[in-house]
Design an enzyme around this catalytic site. Structure first.
Site, mmCIF file in Angstrom:
data_model
loop_
_atom_site.group_PDB
_atom_site.id
_atom_site.type_symbol
_atom_site.label_atom_id
_atom_site.label_comp_id
_atom_site.label_asym_id
_atom_site.label_seq_id
_atom_site.Cartn_x
_atom_site.Cartn_y
_atom_site.Cartn_z
ATOM 1 N N LYS A 278 -7.044 -1.891 -10.278
ATOM 2 C CA LYS A 278 -7.372 -0.892 -9.257
ATOM 3 C C LYS A 278 -8.594 -0.071 -9.667
ATOM 4 C CE LYS A 278 -5.167 -0.290 -6.109
ATOM 5 N NZ LYS A 278 -5.189 -0.892 -4.755
ATOM 6 N N ASP B 196 -0.008 -3.711 -9.368
ATOM 7 C CA ASP B 196 -1.275 -2.980 -9.429
ATOM 8 C C ASP B 196 -1.341 -2.156 -10.708
ATOM 9 O OD1 ASP B 196 -2.048 -3.417 -6.421
ATOM 10 O OD2 ASP B 196 0.003 -2.635 -6.391
ATOM 11 N N GLU C 270 -3.423 -6.937 -10.049
ATOM 12 C CA GLU C 270 -4.574 -6.368 -9.354
ATOM 13 C C GLU C 270 -5.089 -5.165 -10.137
ATOM 14 O OE1 GLU C 270 -5.892 -4.048 -5.265
ATOM 15 O OE2 GLU C 270 -4.101 -5.313 -5.220
ATOM 16 N N GLU D 299 3.301 -9.721 -7.416
ATOM 17 C CA GLU D 299 2.023 -9.013 -7.455
ATOM 18 C C GLU D 299 2.261 -7.576 -7.866
ATOM 19 O OE1 GLU D 299 -1.091 -6.366 -5.574
ATOM 20 O OE2 GLU D 299 1.072 -6.464 -5.211
ATOM 21 N N ASP E 144 6.298 -8.127 1.373
ATOM 22 C CA ASP E 144 7.224 -7.077 0.957
ATOM 23 C C ASP E 144 8.664 -7.560 1.015
ATOM 24 O OD1 ASP E 144 5.033 -5.320 0.807
ATOM 25 O OD2 ASP E 144 5.261 -4.719 2.905
ATOM 26 N N HIS F 104 5.204 -8.758 -3.114
ATOM 27 C CA HIS F 104 4.146 -7.749 -3.077
ATOM 28 C C HIS F 104 4.654 -6.413 -3.618
ATOM 29 C CE1 HIS F 104 1.486 -4.943 -0.557
ATOM 30 N NE2 HIS F 104 0.647 -5.600 -1.347
ATOM 31 N N ARG F 105 4.152 -6.027 -4.787
ATOM 32 C CA ARG F 105 4.607 -4.807 -5.479
ATOM 33 C C ARG F 105 6.101 -4.892 -5.810
ATOM 34 N NH1 ARG F 105 1.715 -0.475 -1.295
ATOM 35 N NH2 ARG F 105 -0.145 -1.757 -0.924
ATOM 36 N N HIS G 26 0.277 1.622 -7.117
ATOM 37 C CA HIS G 26 -0.735 1.182 -6.154
ATOM 38 C C HIS G 26 -1.824 2.224 -5.914
ATOM 39 C CE1 HIS G 26 -2.572 0.510 -2.156
ATOM 40 N NE2 HIS G 26 -2.557 -0.756 -2.565
#
Length: 251
Positions: free
Chosen positions: A110, A35, A108, A33, A228, A6-7, A48
């Site tokens: 945004k 953003d 993703e 992943e 994370d 995640h990120r 993000h």
């Protein structure tokens, strides 16, 4: 159950930076992943929040700033001083890291707070330039942009993102045109998600950092998690798999 960083490897490294993605690229997990926003002068950047206040020494909205200004800020020292000097990365730069790996990339978009007209076209073009279209999953809380991606990004997976606990989740997915549902950890523990899985939907859950939650979601039939702590979750999954094989060998 698949694992997405995640990120990037964001527990110990500044999220959505090249450093976090390089660390994630070293782990043999399923994917990562990230953003995407667009700067005032049209550059796709990976970050993000709509503002840079939380993760840099600057202030302001990304869509109101030129790329050159954004690059002048430090996106690392907020996490730890040793990470000072990390810059906001472009989508091009992040994709370059994973060009030679096996990882799937969940992008993703945004656009749920500030609308970036034509953002999906810019992202699709960037992915095409990197020849990575078959490794991309698109997602967003903005389901209008996902509706357009369902037409433009065939046959890519398009994940409908949800932050709330909904009823009739599967029916909503059918109406929107996607059976891929990305839900929060809280929502995943409710009956609507269990029913959606039973009806054949692919469910991925964010943000899962506890091994107990990993076990619960695996038993539920969840397809993947966003975490994370990808290294910790990978190690936990490996140990579970090894233990299961060991136990079966004694039967």
């Amino acid at each position: 159950m698949d694992i997405f960083a995640h990120r990037g490897a964001s527990r110990y490294f500044p999220e959505n930076t090249l450093l976090a993605f390089k660390e994630a690229a070293k782990i043999p997990i399923y994917g990562v992943e990230l953003d995407v926003h667009r700067t005032k002068d049209g550059v796709l950047v990976v970050h993000h929040d709509e503002k840079i206040n939380r993760t840099s020494n600057g202030k302001g909205f990304i869509h109101e700033m030129d790329f050159a200004e954004l690059r002048s800020y430090d996106f690392g020292s907020w996490k730890r001083e040793q990470f000072a000097g990390q810059q906001i990365p472009t989508l091009h730069e992040v994709l370059d890291i994973f060009r030679v790996t096996h990882h799937m990339i969940n992008i993703e978009l945004k656009t749920d707070v500030y609308s970036y007209p034509g953002l999906e076209e810019d992202v699709l073009q960037t992915v095409l330039e990197h020849d990575m279209a078959e490794r991309i999953i698109y997602s967003s809380f903005d389901h209008e942009i996902l509706e357009r991606l369902l037409e433009k990004a065939i046959p890519n997976e398009v994940g409908l993102l949800f932050s709330k606990v909904l009823i009739n989740l599967s029916e909503y997915g059918q109406m929107a045109g996607s059976s891929t549902l990305h839900v929060s950890l809280i929502a995943a523990k409710r009956n609507a998600v269990k029913k959606a899985i039973e009806l054949g939907n692919r469910v991925r859950v964010y943000t899962v950092n506890r091994t107990a939650d990993y076990d619960l979601l695996e038993d539920l039939g969840v397809d993947a998690i966003f975490t994370d702590e990808p290294e910790k979750m990978y190690r936990h999954a490996y140990e579970k798999k090894y233990q299961t094989k060991k136990e079966s060998s004694y039967e």
